[in-house]
Design a protein around this motif. Structure first.
Motif, mmCIF file in Angstrom:
data_model
loop_
_atom_site.group_PDB
_atom_site.id
_atom_site.type_symbol
_atom_site.label_atom_id
_atom_site.label_comp_id
_atom_site.label_asym_id
_atom_site.label_seq_id
_atom_site.Cartn_x
_atom_site.Cartn_y
_atom_site.Cartn_z
ATOM 1 N N PRO A 65 6.894 39.598 -25.105
ATOM 2 C CA PRO A 65 7.790 38.762 -24.293
ATOM 3 C C PRO A 65 7.932 37.373 -24.927
ATOM 4 C CG PRO A 65 5.630 38.987 -23.259
ATOM 5 C CD PRO A 65 5.630 39.905 -24.434
ATOM 6 N N ALA A 66 9.068 36.754 -24.684
ATOM 7 C CA ALA A 66 9.296 35.413 -25.225
ATOM 8 C C ALA A 66 8.282 34.444 -24.624
ATOM 9 C CB ALA A 66 10.714 34.972 -24.899
ATOM 10 N N LEU A 67 7.805 33.527 -25.436
ATOM 11 C CA LEU A 67 6.822 32.546 -24.958
ATOM 12 C C LEU A 67 7.523 31.328 -24.389
ATOM 13 C CD1 LEU A 67 4.404 32.760 -28.017
ATOM 14 C CD2 LEU A 67 4.036 33.730 -25.745
ATOM 15 N N HIS A 68 6.971 30.814 -23.315
ATOM 16 C CA HIS A 68 7.546 29.626 -22.693
ATOM 17 C C HIS A 68 6.885 28.368 -23.245
ATOM 18 C CE1 HIS A 68 9.231 26.902 -19.829
ATOM 19 N NE2 HIS A 68 8.064 26.613 -19.296
ATOM 20 N N HIS A 69 7.707 27.467 -23.742
ATOM 21 C CA HIS A 69 7.200 26.181 -24.231
ATOM 22 C C HIS A 69 7.892 25.065 -23.455
ATOM 23 C CE1 HIS A 69 6.451 28.842 -27.790
ATOM 24 N NE2 HIS A 69 5.308 28.190 -27.761
ATOM 25 N N PRO A 70 7.220 24.497 -22.458
ATOM 26 C CA PRO A 70 7.883 23.464 -21.652
ATOM 27 C C PRO A 70 8.158 22.205 -22.469
ATOM 28 C CG PRO A 70 5.537 23.535 -21.159
ATOM 29 C CD PRO A 70 5.806 24.691 -22.065
ATOM 30 N N THR A 71 9.195 21.490 -22.105
ATOM 31 C CA THR A 71 9.394 20.185 -22.736
ATOM 32 C C THR A 71 8.314 19.257 -22.175
ATOM 33 O OG1 THR A 71 10.875 19.427 -20.993
ATOM 34 C CG2 THR A 71 11.898 20.496 -22.894
ATOM 35 N N LEU A 91 0.882 21.493 -25.148
ATOM 36 C CA LEU A 91 0.066 21.019 -26.271
ATOM 37 C C LEU A 91 0.253 21.828 -27.555
ATOM 38 C CD1 LEU A 91 -3.180 20.177 -24.274
ATOM 39 C CD2 LEU A 91 -1.770 18.543 -25.532
ATOM 40 N N ILE A 92 0.559 23.120 -27.415
ATOM 41 C CA ILE A 92 0.732 23.944 -28.622
ATOM 42 C C ILE A 92 2.062 24.693 -28.583
ATOM 43 C CG2 ILE A 92 -1.757 24.283 -28.984
ATOM 44 C CD1 ILE A 92 -1.373 27.150 -27.814
ATOM 45 N N ARG A 93 2.498 25.064 -29.783
ATOM 46 C CA ARG A 93 3.673 25.928 -29.909
ATOM 47 C C ARG A 93 3.218 27.197 -30.629
ATOM 48 N NH1 ARG A 93 8.804 25.004 -29.238
ATOM 49 N NH2 ARG A 93 8.518 22.736 -29.151
ATOM 50 N N GLN A 94 3.663 28.341 -30.153
ATOM 51 C CA GLN A 94 3.301 29.592 -30.811
ATOM 52 C C GLN A 94 4.557 30.361 -31.185
ATOM 53 O OE1 GLN A 94 0.365 31.171 -27.801
ATOM 54 N NE2 GLN A 94 -0.989 31.086 -29.570
ATOM 55 N N VAL A 105 1.959 17.845 -32.103
ATOM 56 C CA VAL A 105 1.465 16.476 -32.258
ATOM 57 C C VAL A 105 2.545 15.427 -32.016
ATOM 58 C CG1 VAL A 105 0.371 14.824 -33.820
ATOM 59 C CG2 VAL A 105 -0.265 17.223 -33.918
ATOM 60 N N ARG A 106 3.675 15.582 -32.725
ATOM 61 C CA ARG A 106 4.704 14.545 -32.613
ATOM 62 C C ARG A 106 5.240 14.403 -31.197
ATOM 63 N NH1 ARG A 106 8.960 15.204 -37.375
ATOM 64 N NH2 ARG A 106 8.501 17.378 -36.877
ATOM 65 N N GLU A 107 5.459 15.559 -30.559
ATOM 66 C CA GLU A 107 5.992 15.519 -29.190
ATOM 67 C C GLU A 107 4.984 14.933 -28.197
ATOM 68 O OE1 GLU A 107 8.367 19.556 -28.573
ATOM 69 O OE2 GLU A 107 6.827 19.712 -30.123
ATOM 70 N N VAL A 108 3.710 15.333 -28.353
ATOM 71 C CA VAL A 108 2.668 14.816 -27.446
ATOM 72 C C VAL A 108 2.492 13.311 -27.671
ATOM 73 C CG1 VAL A 108 0.239 14.968 -26.762
ATOM 74 C CG2 VAL A 108 1.496 17.054 -27.327
ATOM 75 N N ASP A 109 2.486 12.913 -28.952
ATOM 76 C CA ASP A 109 2.335 11.483 -29.264
ATOM 77 C C ASP A 109 3.502 10.656 -28.710
ATOM 78 O OD1 ASP A 109 -0.049 11.846 -30.505
ATOM 79 O OD2 ASP A 109 0.696 11.652 -32.552
ATOM 80 N N ALA A 110 4.686 11.240 -28.762
ATOM 81 C CA ALA A 110 5.859 10.515 -28.257
ATOM 82 C C ALA A 110 5.777 10.344 -26.738
ATOM 83 C CB ALA A 110 7.136 11.260 -28.641
#
Lengths: 125, 125
Positions: free
Chosen positions: A20-26, A84-87, A100-105
């Motif tokens: 199944p597609a993984l969900h990556h929230p903004t 925190l992670i992208r898979q 990293v970049r998104e969390v840091d921003a």
């Protein structure tokens, strides 16, 4: 029958991904309590620390953690849903990267402070 | 009988404090996962945020949180055992202070980063 086996065999390139597609929230939709909760477990913190040192990410079976695959899968889900992670699946492998970049921003200085804290106050690392 | 009542009445100055002594661990013995767990709850994070803005601390009944006293007491215990707050009894009141200097010395930048994160990613605050 052969077609069926081809379709559902791991790694077959048949234009269909059975996972199944993984969900990556903004990051904008993630609460800070969810991020803190995701990091409050020693295994998950170890995963984040490992990924922080490897900007290109890591294949899933290669993390230096001592837990069952189903448990590891759960930990990845918690980290993913906390933003925190992208898979992503690459052929037969699932790759995991720290966002990293998104969390840091979104949370300036937060990740660095947590990583630094693990260096002074953890028994396992 | 009068002596008994005097001894166990709240706020009586009889040289005996019926409340058990509170345990305040040194920051060196606290794991970062315990700190992260303590902060991963919205009410506890709210308490920390309130105290961060009030260096002199606060009397226990005055926190702007909407939980039962027993629940609040549990939250204070979790924060205390994570080394984040110090509590002391002054007459009939229990005062709570954030251990800012000690936490900052142990985990540089961590508390500031968490407080800053609550400002961008929390529904309640």
């Amino acid at each position: 029958m052969l077609a069926f086996i081809r379709k559902y065999s791991k790694g077959e390139s048949v234009g269909h991904n059975p996972r199944p597609a993984l969900h990556h929230p903004t990051l904008e939709t993630v609460l800070v309590t969810a991020v803190l909760h995701a990091l409050s477990d020693e295994t998950r913190l170890s995963i984040v620390r490992t990924l922080h040192a490897e900007p290109d990410g890591r294949a899933c079976g290669t993390f230096p953690v001592n837990v069952a695959p189903s448990t590891l899968s759960h930990h990845f889900k918690v980290l993913r849903e906390a933003g925190l992670i992208r898979q992503e699946d690459r052929g037969t492998q699932r790759w995991t990267m720290l966002r990293v970049r998104e969390v840091d921003a979104r949370f300036p200085g937060f990740l660095d402070a947590v990583i630094a804290a693990t260096e002074v106050a953890s028994v396992r690392f």
